[in-house]
Design an enzyme around this catalytic site. Structure first.
Site, short mmCIF file in Angstrom:
data_model
loop_
_atom_site.label_atom_id
_atom_site.label_comp_id
_atom_site.label_asym_id
_atom_site.label_seq_id
_atom_site.Cartn_x
_atom_site.Cartn_y
_atom_site.Cartn_z
N LYS A 13 0.73 -1.15 -0.04
CA LYS A 13 0.09 0.05 0.05
C LYS A 13 0.83 1.26 -0.06
O LYS A 13 0.39 2.25 -0.57
CB LYS A 13 -0.89 -0.02 1.40
N ARG A 88 -9.45 1.38 9.10
CA ARG A 88 -9.09 0.10 9.43
C ARG A 88 -10.25 -0.56 10.22
O ARG A 88 -10.18 -1.74 10.63
CB ARG A 88 -7.72 0.06 9.95
N ARG A 127 11.39 -7.16 5.10
CA ARG A 127 11.17 -5.79 4.74
C ARG A 127 12.11 -4.95 5.82
O ARG A 127 12.06 -5.29 6.99
CB ARG A 127 9.71 -5.33 4.93
N ARG A 138 11.48 -2.71 10.78
CA ARG A 138 10.39 -2.11 11.83
C ARG A 138 10.03 -2.93 13.10
O ARG A 138 9.96 -4.35 12.98
CB ARG A 138 9.21 -1.85 11.18
N ARG A 149 -0.53 -8.84 13.62
CA ARG A 149 -1.04 -7.74 12.64
C ARG A 149 -1.98 -8.40 11.57
O ARG A 149 -2.97 -7.76 11.14
CB ARG A 149 0.14 -6.97 11.99
#
Ligand code: AMP
Length: 206
Positions: A13, A88, A127, A138, A149
């Site tokens: 996204k 969300r 990532r 992260r 998540r």
């Protein structure tokens, strides 16, 4: 154009939001980026959001909705925007609808990026982000947080597909492939031509 980009963590996204927003000439507004900037800047908002983010949970609606409402009221978002990571929850979607209705607007399209879960886990665990010249992972991309998540997405965010489908706003695209290919599918689904301008029949409504 007023667009929402919907999709699970790892669907791409953020990357697509930047490119598509640039092509449409509207700001890309990412709630995750706004929260992360507040965490780095050690603001009150960042302090409130950090515990939820590190755990892979959603920041409570009252904090998030107020933040988005302020951001949408800024001059650059008047003529259009692309929202990345908001709404969300169904409650956030309802709040967004009423905030936009107050301004006399509605959404033009909700674009859902579809990627299977195996591919999402692979992408998220690999990532890395560039921070102060270094590639770092992260906190919320750690394997156990990634799983959580994805669960949060399944339970709280995925019902938005049906919500927007019933409003006739949903367009779903396959988000597996090269970045350019996915962008082309996204622009086609939005009815935007090669230069990123809305097609005539949609431009009239924008
Ligand atoms: P993202 O970069 O979109 O994956 O967002 C990172 C984190 O920020 C999420 O896991 C949540 O903790 C928080 N966050 C971002 N957007 C929202 C939202 N719309 N509602 C609640 N929490 C959010």
């Amino acid at each position: 154009m007023r667009v929402v980009l919907l999709g699970p963590p790892g669907a791409g996204k953020g990357t697509q939001a930047q490119i598509i927003a640039g092509r449409l000439g509207v700001p890309a507004i990412s709630t995750g980026d706004i929260f992360r900037a507040n965490v780095s800047g050690q603001t009150e908002l960042g302090r409130k959001a950090k515990t939820y983010m590190d755990a892979g949970d959603l920041v409570p609606d009252e904090i998030t909705v107020a933040m988005v409402k302020d951001r949408l009221a800024e001059p650059d978002a008047k003529a259009g925007f692309l929202l990345d990571g908001f709404p969300r929850t169904i409650a956030q979607a309802e709040q967004l609808r009423s905030s936009l209705a107050d301004l006399g607007h509605g959404l033009d399209c909700v674009l859902e990026l579809v990627v299977d879960e195996e591919e999402l886990v692979r992408r998220l665990s690999g990532r890395r982000m560039l921070v102060d010249g270094q590639m770092v992972q992260r906190e919320d991309d750690k394997p156990e947080t990634v799983r959580h998540r994805l669960e949060v997405y399944r339970e709280q965010t995925s019902p938005l597909s049906g919500f927007y489908e019933s409003e006739g706003l949903l367009a779903r695209i396959d988000a597996i492939g090269e970045v350019d290919e996915v962008t082309d599918r996204a622009l086609a689904a939005l009815g935007a031509d090669d230069h990123g301008q809305a097609a005539p029949e949609q431009a009239d409504e924008a």
